[in-house]
Design a protein around this motif. Structure first.
Motif, mmCIF file in Angstrom:
data_model
loop_
_atom_site.group_PDB
_atom_site.id
_atom_site.type_symbol
_atom_site.label_atom_id
_atom_site.label_comp_id
_atom_site.label_asym_id
_atom_site.label_seq_id
_atom_site.Cartn_x
_atom_site.Cartn_y
_atom_site.Cartn_z
ATOM 1 N N SER A 73 43.737 58.691 48.455
ATOM 2 C CA SER A 73 43.364 59.084 49.808
ATOM 3 C C SER A 73 43.222 57.856 50.699
ATOM 4 C CB SER A 73 42.059 59.881 49.780
ATOM 5 O OG SER A 73 40.987 59.054 49.385
ATOM 6 N N VAL A 74 42.860 58.078 51.959
ATOM 7 C CA VAL A 74 42.753 56.990 52.929
ATOM 8 C C VAL A 74 41.734 55.948 52.446
ATOM 9 C CG1 VAL A 74 42.053 56.392 55.270
ATOM 10 C CG2 VAL A 74 43.422 58.450 54.854
ATOM 11 N N THR A 75 42.134 54.687 52.477
ATOM 12 C CA THR A 75 41.287 53.575 52.057
ATOM 13 C C THR A 75 40.922 52.739 53.272
ATOM 14 O OG1 THR A 75 42.312 53.490 49.874
ATOM 15 C CG2 THR A 75 41.155 51.515 50.626
ATOM 16 N N ARG A 76 39.635 52.546 53.527
ATOM 17 C CA ARG A 76 39.189 51.860 54.738
ATOM 18 C C ARG A 76 38.731 50.425 54.507
ATOM 19 N NH1 ARG A 76 39.585 54.723 59.693
ATOM 20 N NH2 ARG A 76 38.794 52.703 60.336
ATOM 21 N N THR A 77 38.124 50.132 53.363
ATOM 22 C CA THR A 77 37.599 48.792 53.123
ATOM 23 C C THR A 77 37.857 48.377 51.685
ATOM 24 O OG1 THR A 77 35.833 49.060 54.749
ATOM 25 C CG2 THR A 77 35.536 47.330 53.116
ATOM 26 N N ILE A 78 38.245 47.098 51.499
ATOM 27 C CA ILE A 78 38.402 46.509 50.171
ATOM 28 C C ILE A 78 37.704 45.153 50.197
ATOM 29 C CG2 ILE A 78 40.010 45.760 48.379
ATOM 30 C CD1 ILE A 78 42.141 47.525 49.735
ATOM 31 N N THR A 79 36.873 44.875 49.196
ATOM 32 C CA THR A 79 36.194 43.587 49.138
ATOM 33 C C THR A 79 35.986 43.201 47.684
ATOM 34 O OG1 THR A 79 34.295 42.331 49.982
ATOM 35 C CG2 THR A 79 33.852 44.555 49.166
ATOM 36 N N GLN A 80 35.828 41.916 47.427
ATOM 37 C CA GLN A 80 35.611 41.426 46.066
ATOM 38 C C GLN A 80 34.178 40.935 45.908
ATOM 39 O OE1 GLN A 80 38.140 38.098 44.741
ATOM 40 N NE2 GLN A 80 38.350 39.138 42.780
ATOM 41 N N ASP A 81 33.530 41.318 44.803
ATOM 42 C CA ASP A 81 32.150 40.883 44.600
ATOM 43 C C ASP A 81 32.114 39.515 43.912
ATOM 44 O OD1 ASP A 81 32.433 41.228 41.827
ATOM 45 O OD2 ASP A 81 31.500 43.206 41.821
ATOM 46 N N ARG A 82 30.920 38.994 43.718
ATOM 47 C CA ARG A 82 30.767 37.643 43.170
ATOM 48 C C ARG A 82 31.178 37.562 41.701
ATOM 49 N NH1 ARG A 82 24.588 37.200 44.576
ATOM 50 N NH2 ARG A 82 25.477 38.252 46.378
ATOM 51 N N LYS A 83 31.320 38.705 41.027
ATOM 52 C CA LYS A 83 31.781 38.729 39.643
ATOM 53 C C LYS A 83 33.291 38.890 39.527
ATOM 54 C CE LYS A 83 27.446 40.649 37.838
ATOM 55 N NZ LYS A 83 26.825 41.792 37.099
ATOM 56 N N GLY A 84 33.962 39.097 40.663
ATOM 57 C CA GLY A 84 35.412 39.241 40.654
ATOM 58 C C GLY A 84 35.910 40.665 40.693
ATOM 59 N N ASN A 85 35.007 41.649 40.700
ATOM 60 C CA ASN A 85 35.429 43.044 40.809
ATOM 61 C C ASN A 85 35.845 43.372 42.236
ATOM 62 O OD1 ASN A 85 34.618 43.774 38.042
ATOM 63 N ND2 ASN A 85 32.536 43.504 38.814
ATOM 64 N N MET A 86 36.840 44.231 42.378
ATOM 65 C CA MET A 86 37.236 44.709 43.689
ATOM 66 C C MET A 86 36.518 46.031 43.966
ATOM 67 S SD MET A 86 39.268 42.257 44.482
ATOM 68 C CE MET A 86 39.779 42.881 46.099
ATOM 69 N N TRP A 87 35.958 46.169 45.166
ATOM 70 C CA TRP A 87 35.272 47.383 45.591
ATOM 71 C C TRP A 87 36.072 48.014 46.718
ATOM 72 C CZ3 TRP A 87 30.558 49.253 43.561
ATOM 73 C CH2 TRP A 87 30.014 48.441 42.552
ATOM 74 N N ILE A 88 36.300 49.311 46.603
ATOM 75 C CA ILE A 88 37.253 49.988 47.479
ATOM 76 C C ILE A 88 36.605 51.251 48.036
ATOM 77 C CG2 ILE A 88 39.540 51.042 47.579
ATOM 78 C CD1 ILE A 88 39.961 49.319 44.855
ATOM 79 N N ALA A 89 36.416 51.290 49.363
ATOM 80 C CA ALA A 89 35.834 52.463 50.019
ATOM 81 C C ALA A 89 36.959 53.364 50.500
ATOM 82 C CB ALA A 89 34.957 52.042 51.195
ATOM 83 N N THR A 90 36.987 54.587 49.996
ATOM 84 C CA THR A 90 38.031 55.540 50.348
ATOM 85 C C THR A 90 37.401 56.846 50.809
ATOM 86 O OG1 THR A 90 38.346 56.822 48.287
ATOM 87 C CG2 THR A 90 39.215 54.579 48.331
ATOM 88 N N PHE A 91 38.241 57.711 51.351
ATOM 89 C CA PHE A 91 37.757 59.034 51.746
ATOM 90 C C PHE A 91 37.438 59.893 50.523
ATOM 91 C CE2 PHE A 91 39.548 59.473 56.328
ATOM 92 C CZ PHE A 91 38.902 58.302 56.670
ATOM 93 N N GLY A 92 37.768 59.427 49.318
ATOM 94 C CA GLY A 92 37.463 60.147 48.089
ATOM 95 C C GLY A 92 36.377 59.514 47.259
ATOM 96 N N GLY A 93 35.731 58.461 47.787
ATOM 97 C CA GLY A 93 34.662 57.811 47.053
ATOM 98 C C GLY A 93 34.785 56.304 47.089
ATOM 99 N N VAL A 94 33.783 55.624 46.515
ATOM 100 C CA VAL A 94 33.806 54.169 46.396
ATOM 101 C C VAL A 94 34.181 53.818 44.963
ATOM 102 C CG1 VAL A 94 32.458 52.048 46.496
ATOM 103 C CG2 VAL A 94 32.083 53.842 48.198
ATOM 104 N N PHE A 95 35.245 53.010 44.809
ATOM 105 C CA PHE A 95 35.746 52.640 43.497
ATOM 106 C C PHE A 95 35.486 51.166 43.206
ATOM 107 C CE2 PHE A 95 38.023 56.437 44.499
ATOM 108 C CZ PHE A 95 38.363 57.032 43.289
ATOM 109 N N ARG A 96 35.234 50.880 41.918
ATOM 110 C CA ARG A 96 35.148 49.500 41.449
ATOM 111 C C ARG A 96 36.320 49.254 40.492
ATOM 112 N NH1 ARG A 96 30.164 49.082 38.427
ATOM 113 N NH2 ARG A 96 31.417 49.848 36.697
ATOM 114 N N TYR A 97 37.042 48.164 40.751
ATOM 115 C CA TYR A 97 38.191 47.807 39.918
ATOM 116 C C TYR A 97 37.910 46.486 39.230
ATOM 117 C CZ TYR A 97 43.010 46.509 38.706
ATOM 118 O OH TYR A 97 44.154 46.127 38.040
ATOM 119 N N ASP A 98 37.915 46.474 37.886
ATOM 120 C CA ASP A 98 37.581 45.273 37.124
ATOM 121 C C ASP A 98 38.815 44.522 36.644
ATOM 122 O OD1 ASP A 98 38.581 46.871 35.114
ATOM 123 O OD2 ASP A 98 36.697 47.015 33.992
#
Length: 341
Positions: free
Chosen positions: A45-70
């Motif tokens: 679905s539509v993705t509005r924000t992507i950011t990387q945390d201090r541990k290197g995970n990517m965080w992705i805010a979408t219209f279907g939820g917030v995802f963490r990618y390791d």
């Protein structure tokens, strides 16, 4: 719940290691090769924000939820919390996360807590200006700011304080001035607000409307301050750079997002005024002080482009009707297999 990633390579010509090159070089449109695997439908679905945390995970805010990618799999962090569209993610200086939604306010997430205590929801009942929140920013004191459709809210850890920009301008509805899209604090401690109606600066006491050629900016979607102290504004009036005394216009195309990468290059997403296509552009750091800096353009043949972000490895991530990663040679598209049919 975790999902395996899907890789769809959009092969394009070799781009660059930096943004050096001729002024405005267009690249060929991408071709698509599909791989097999399945992730969640929400992740397409539509993705509005992507950011990387201090541990290197990517965080992705979408219209279907917030995802963490390791780097191996995706986890929908908010699947049991809310079905509202999510717009923004912030990791604060303490390592906690904030998620903004349009409809359910703001969620505070402490990953160190057990599931039942990890989330805290803030809404208008707690003092938030609106439950429609599109952007989150942490200032130098650690206070967290929220852009809402009804003004800006500042949370100091105990309570909210709301800010309205009520001055009227010919041709704009008063509510447009309070629909906030972006917030930054500059090196001098002043705050810049980009709203649907204009841009303004706040010195702690007074809001001052920012103008160019005697006119206020319209529908300012993104504001950043670069490493050299120049402020960049993007929106319906195009892309502008402010050096502390002069505004310089770099493009008249609508600009949605702006970031500065580690090398000092400026990346934007924009909508071409001639054909309506969306472009990912990189303005070369070595020529930013000129009126016409060198710019390279990627045309991924997608719809709107949101939420540009640079990962630690230098790759550029961005959102559209899904999530995409650009490594300088190819664009990787994470998408559900059945959506490729």
């Amino acid at each position: 719940m975790k999902y395996a990633p899907v890789y769809v390579l959009l092969v394009i010509a070799v781009f660059y290691n930096s943004c050096q090159g001729q002024n405005k070089t267009d690249l060929p449109k991408a071709t698509t090769n599909s791989e097999t695997d399945i992730t969640s439908r929400e992740f397409s679905s539509v993705t509005r924000t992507i950011t990387q945390d201090r541990k290197g995970n990517m965080w992705i805010a979408t219209f279907g939820g917030v995802f963490r990618y390791d780097g191996k799999s995706f986890t929908n962090i908010t699947s049991q919390v809310s079905s509202a569209p999510f717009f923004s993610v912030l990791e604060d200086r303490k390592g906690n996360f904030w998620f903004s939604s349009v409809g359910s306010g703001v969620y505070y997430y402490d990953p160190r807590q057990a599931d039942g205590k990890a989330f805290q929801n803030f809404t208008t009942r707690d003092g938030l200006a609106s439950n429609q929140v599109t952007y989150i920013y942490e200032d130098k004191t650690g206070a967290v700011w929220f852009s809402t459709v009804s003004g800006a809210s500042r949370y100091d850890g105990k309570s909210f304080r709301n800010y309205l920009m009520n001055e009227d301008f010919e041709g704009f509805r008063p509510n447009d001035h309070n629909e906030v899209n972006s917030i930054i604090e500059d090196k001098t401690g002043k705050f810049w607000f980009g709203t649907k109606g204009r841009a303004c600066k706040y010195d702690g006491k007074t809001f001052t409307v920012i103008t160019h050629d005697g006119k206020p900016f319209t529908n300012v979607r993104s504001i950043i301050e670069d490493k050299k102290g120049a402020v960049w504004l993007g929106g319906s009036d195009g892309l502008w750079r402010y050096d502390g005394g002069t505004f310089t216009n770099l493009t008249q195309d609508f600009v949605g997002y702006i970031i500065e990468d580690k090398k000092g290059n400026i990346w934007t997403s924009s909508r071409n005024v001639k054909d309506g296509s969306w472009i990912l552009s990189c303005y070369d750091e070595n020529s930013l002080s000129s009126e016409k800096p060198a710019v390279k353009e990627i045309r991924p043949n997608l719809g709107m482009i949101f939420g540009i972000s640079e990962a630690n490895d230098g790759s550029i991530w961005f959102g559209s009707g899904g999530v995409y990663r650009y490594d300088g040679n190819t664009i990787t598209d994470f998408k559900k297999k059945e959506d490729q049919k």
